[in-house]
Scaffold this motif. Structure first.
Motif, PDB file in Angstrom:
ATOM      1  N   MET A   1      93.035  89.862 -21.194  1.00 18.79           N
ATOM      2  CA  MET A   1      92.289  88.709 -21.679  1.00 18.79           C
ATOM      3  C   MET A   1      91.642  87.982 -20.505  1.00 18.79           C
ATOM      4  O   MET A   1      92.210  87.917 -19.414  1.00 18.79           O
ATOM      5  CB  MET A   1      93.217  87.747 -22.413  1.00 18.79           C
ATOM      6  N   LEU A   2      90.459  87.446 -20.748  1.00 19.79           N
ATOM      7  CA  LEU A   2      89.787  86.599 -19.772  1.00 19.79           C
ATOM      8  C   LEU A   2      89.933  85.146 -20.203  1.00 19.79           C
ATOM      9  O   LEU A   2      89.548  84.773 -21.303  1.00 19.79           O
ATOM     10  CB  LEU A   2      88.303  86.959 -19.691  1.00 19.79           C
ATOM     11  N   LEU A   3      90.498  84.318 -19.320  1.00 16.08           N
ATOM     12  CA  LEU A   3      90.546  82.881 -19.529  1.00 16.08           C
ATOM     13  C   LEU A   3      89.421  82.278 -18.701  1.00 16.08           C
ATOM     14  O   LEU A   3      89.402  82.409 -17.478  1.00 16.08           O
ATOM     15  CB  LEU A   3      91.893  82.308 -19.102  1.00 16.08           C
ATOM     16  N   HIS A   4      88.491  81.610 -19.359  1.00 17.10           N
ATOM     17  CA  HIS A   4      87.270  81.096 -18.725  1.00 17.10           C
ATOM     18  C   HIS A   4      87.299  79.571 -18.777  1.00 17.10           C
ATOM     19  O   HIS A   4      87.352  78.974 -19.846  1.00 17.10           O
ATOM     20  CB  HIS A   4      86.060  81.656 -19.483  1.00 17.10           C
ATOM     21  N   LEU A   5      87.257  78.948 -17.604  1.00 18.78           N
ATOM     22  CA  LEU A   5      87.287  77.491 -17.491  1.00 18.78           C
ATOM     23  C   LEU A   5      86.037  77.005 -16.773  1.00 18.78           C
ATOM     24  O   LEU A   5      85.585  77.621 -15.807  1.00 18.78           O
ATOM     25  CB  LEU A   5      88.513  77.042 -16.684  1.00 18.78           C
ATOM     26  N   ASP A   6      85.470  75.894 -17.244  1.00 19.62           N
ATOM     27  CA  ASP A   6      84.389  75.215 -16.539  1.00 19.62           C
ATOM     28  C   ASP A   6      84.829  73.788 -16.260  1.00 19.62           C
ATOM     29  O   ASP A   6      85.461  73.144 -17.100  1.00 19.62           O
ATOM     30  CB  ASP A   6      83.102  75.208 -17.358  1.00 19.62           C
ATOM     31  N   ALA A   7      84.459  73.275 -15.063  1.00 22.39           N
ATOM     32  CA  ALA A   7      84.914  71.940 -14.680  1.00 22.39           C
ATOM     33  C   ALA A   7      83.783  70.998 -14.282  1.00 22.39           C
ATOM     34  O   ALA A   7      84.034  69.840 -13.980  1.00 22.39           O
ATOM     35  CB  ALA A   7      85.907  72.045 -13.521  1.00 22.39           C
ATOM     36  N   SER A   8      82.542  71.474 -14.297  1.00 28.08           N
ATOM     37  CA  SER A   8      81.445  70.620 -13.861  1.00 28.08           C
ATOM     38  C   SER A   8      81.138  69.529 -14.872  1.00 28.08           C
ATOM     39  O   SER A   8      81.128  69.759 -16.086  1.00 28.08           O
ATOM     40  CB  SER A   8      80.178  71.452 -13.639  1.00 28.08           C
ATOM     41  N   ALA A   9      80.857  68.340 -14.363  1.00 26.31           N
ATOM     42  CA  ALA A   9      80.450  67.233 -15.234  1.00 26.31           C
ATOM     43  C   ALA A   9      79.042  67.442 -15.782  1.00 26.31           C
ATOM     44  O   ALA A   9      78.649  66.790 -16.755  1.00 26.31           O
ATOM     45  CB  ALA A   9      80.507  65.920 -14.461  1.00 26.31           C
ATOM     46  N   ARG A  10      78.283  68.344 -15.180  1.00 24.29           N
ATOM     47  CA  ARG A  10      76.922  68.646 -15.642  1.00 24.29           C
ATOM     48  C   ARG A  10      76.968  69.744 -16.693  1.00 24.29           C
ATOM     49  O   ARG A  10      77.577  70.790 -16.480  1.00 24.29           O
ATOM     50  CB  ARG A  10      76.046  69.104 -14.478  1.00 24.29           C
ATOM     51  N   ARG A  11      76.294  69.530 -17.794  1.00 28.37           N
ATOM     52  CA  ARG A  11      76.287  70.541 -18.854  1.00 28.37           C
ATOM     53  C   ARG A  11      75.461  71.763 -18.476  1.00 28.37           C
ATOM     54  O   ARG A  11      75.714  72.870 -18.950  1.00 28.37           O
ATOM     55  CB  ARG A  11      75.766  69.934 -20.159  1.00 28.37           C
ATOM     56  N   ALA A  12      74.448  71.569 -17.621  1.00 26.66           N
ATOM     57  CA  ALA A  12      73.598  72.683 -17.192  1.00 26.66           C
ATOM     58  C   ALA A  12      73.747  72.863 -15.685  1.00 26.66           C
ATOM     59  O   ALA A  12      72.784  72.752 -14.930  1.00 26.66           O
ATOM     60  CB  ALA A  12      72.147  72.423 -17.568  1.00 26.66           C
ATOM     61  N   SER A  13      74.954  73.135 -15.248  1.00 26.91           N
ATOM     62  CA  SER A  13      75.235  73.231 -13.813  1.00 26.91           C
ATOM     63  C   SER A  13      75.121  74.669 -13.327  1.00 26.91           C
ATOM     64  O   SER A  13      75.165  75.625 -14.105  1.00 26.91           O
ATOM     65  CB  SER A  13      76.638  72.715 -13.524  1.00 26.91           C
ATOM     66  N   PHE A  14      75.021  74.815 -12.018  1.00 22.49           N
ATOM     67  CA  PHE A  14      74.965  76.157 -11.437  1.00 22.49           C
ATOM     68  C   PHE A  14      76.318  76.846 -11.502  1.00 22.49           C
ATOM     69  O   PHE A  14      76.383  78.061 -11.690  1.00 22.49           O
ATOM     70  CB  PHE A  14      74.460  76.081  -9.998  1.00 22.49           C
ATOM     71  N   SER A  15      77.397  76.096 -11.352  1.00 28.78           N
ATOM     72  CA  SER A  15      78.712  76.733 -11.450  1.00 28.78           C
ATOM     73  C   SER A  15      78.943  77.269 -12.859  1.00 28.78           C
ATOM     74  O   SER A  15      79.542  78.337 -13.042  1.00 28.78           O
ATOM     75  CB  SER A  15      79.825  75.756 -11.058  1.00 28.78           C
ATOM     76  N   ARG A  16      78.449  76.553 -13.865  1.00 28.74           N
ATOM     77  CA  ARG A  16      78.550  77.036 -15.253  1.00 28.74           C
ATOM     78  C   ARG A  16      77.676  78.279 -15.463  1.00 28.74           C
ATOM     79  O   ARG A  16      78.068  79.222 -16.162  1.00 28.74           O
ATOM     80  CB  ARG A  16      78.125  75.940 -16.234  1.00 28.74           C
ATOM     81  N   LYS A  17      76.500  78.249 -14.868  1.00 30.41           N
ATOM     82  CA  LYS A  17      75.603  79.396 -14.998  1.00 30.41           C
ATOM     83  C   LYS A  17      76.236  80.651 -14.403  1.00 30.41           C
ATOM     84  O   LYS A  17      76.176  81.742 -14.989  1.00 30.41           O
ATOM     85  CB  LYS A  17      74.277  79.089 -14.300  1.00 30.41           C
ATOM     86  N   LEU A  18      76.861  80.498 -13.262  1.00 28.80           N
ATOM     87  CA  LEU A  18      77.515  81.630 -12.612  1.00 28.80           C
ATOM     88  C   LEU A  18      78.731  82.110 -13.402  1.00 28.80           C
ATOM     89  O   LEU A  18      78.938  83.315 -13.567  1.00 28.80           O
ATOM     90  CB  LEU A  18      77.941  81.237 -11.195  1.00 28.80           C
ATOM     91  N   SER A  19      79.557  81.187 -13.873  1.00 32.95           N
ATOM     92  CA  SER A  19      80.744  81.608 -14.627  1.00 32.95           C
ATOM     93  C   SER A  19      80.346  82.284 -15.932  1.00 32.95           C
ATOM     94  O   SER A  19      80.978  83.248 -16.364  1.00 32.95           O
ATOM     95  CB  SER A  19      81.679  80.423 -14.887  1.00 32.95           C
ATOM     96  N   SER A  20      79.266  81.781 -16.549  1.00 30.62           N
ATOM     97  CA  SER A  20      78.782  82.403 -17.782  1.00 30.62           C
ATOM     98  C   SER A  20      78.307  83.834 -17.521  1.00 30.62           C
ATOM     99  O   SER A  20      78.587  84.746 -18.316  1.00 30.62           O
ATOM    100  CB  SER A  20      77.636  81.569 -18.363  1.00 30.62           C
ATOM    101  N   ARG A  21      77.604  84.025 -16.407  1.00 28.04           N
ATOM    102  CA  ARG A  21      77.133  85.376 -16.070  1.00 28.04           C
ATOM    103  C   ARG A  21      78.300  86.323 -15.844  1.00 28.04           C
ATOM    104  O   ARG A  21      78.294  87.456 -16.323  1.00 28.04           O
ATOM    105  CB  ARG A  21      76.256  85.300 -14.816  1.00 28.04           C
ATOM    106  N   TYR A  22      79.323  85.840 -15.129  1.00 27.24           N
ATOM    107  CA  TYR A  22      80.501  86.672 -14.891  1.00 27.24           C
ATOM    108  C   TYR A  22      81.201  87.001 -16.213  1.00 27.24           C
ATOM    109  O   TYR A  22      81.584  88.151 -16.466  1.00 27.24           O
ATOM    110  CB  TYR A  22      81.476  85.972 -13.947  1.00 27.24           C
TER     111      TYR A  22
END
Length: 208
Positions: A1-22
């Protein structure tokens, strides 16, 4: 299983974009393997309280290293309430093969939302051996090896030490997009090209 967490306060952040791609790539490569997503910014995990520390104390005093025995530590109403917060978070971690964390660097370190999650799931002498952590991050400046600000990187160093020191997990991978502030800060405008290169390389690495 993959557990996917995002922590950025920005809804359209680069860290979210990268985690989504992964996550997209991982799920395509592991169909049916299971996937759980948590947005730690949109639905924050509460900070630990005194009852949580009492759970920790009991686990430490009684040398409980088997995670499945942790519920034994909840003996009072307050402790059971604290455990009710911990249990679903910890169950997700235990069930995961890979824990993916999308996080920005805030003030040289990590967001409080991520720290709150880490605090809730961490107990004395626990082990998560056999699991992997992947961290996709965005940083306003450049903090890589050899850069002037390398000593200020308390994001990667902290997380790497945390996973090894608390969870006995050395299988940790970081994917960074750097110089994000070059998109806005006039003083960093001349570094915009380097930021674009860093972002493109990070997206490519996440997709691999």
């Amino acid at each position: 299983m993959l557990l996917h967490l995002d922590a950025s306060a920005r809804r359209a952040s680069f860290s979210r974009k990268l985690s989504s791609r992964y996550a997209e790539t991982w799920r395509a490569a592991h169909p049916g393997a299971g996937y759980v997503y948590r947005d730690l910014a949109a639905q924050p995990v509460p900070h630990i309280g005194e009852a949580w520390t009492e759970l920790c104390d009991h686990i430490l005093e009684h040398e409980i290293t088997d995670i499945s025995r942790y519920p034994e530590a909840a003996r009072t109403p307050a402790q059971r309430e604290a455990w009710a917060v911990v249990e679903p978070l910890l169950d997700e971690v235990v069930a995961a093969e890979v824990i993916l964390i999308g996080t920005p660097m805030y003030n040289y370190s990590i967001p409080s939302a991520l720290k709150a999650w880490l605090d809730q799931i961490t107990f004395p002498k626990m082990s998560l051996k056999g699991r992997s952590f992947v961290v996709t991050s965005a940083r306003g400046g450049a903090y890589g090896p050899g850069t002037p600000r390398e000593p200020f990187d308390h994001q990667e160093r902290y997380l790497r030490d945390f996973f090894q020191g608390h969870f006995q997990v050395g299988d940790v991978r970081f994917i960074h997009a750097e110089l994000v502030n070059a998109r806005l800060d006039p003083a960093l405008a001349h570094l915009r090209g380097r930021h674009e290169e860093s972002l493109a390389a990070a997206l490519l690495e996440a997709a691999r």
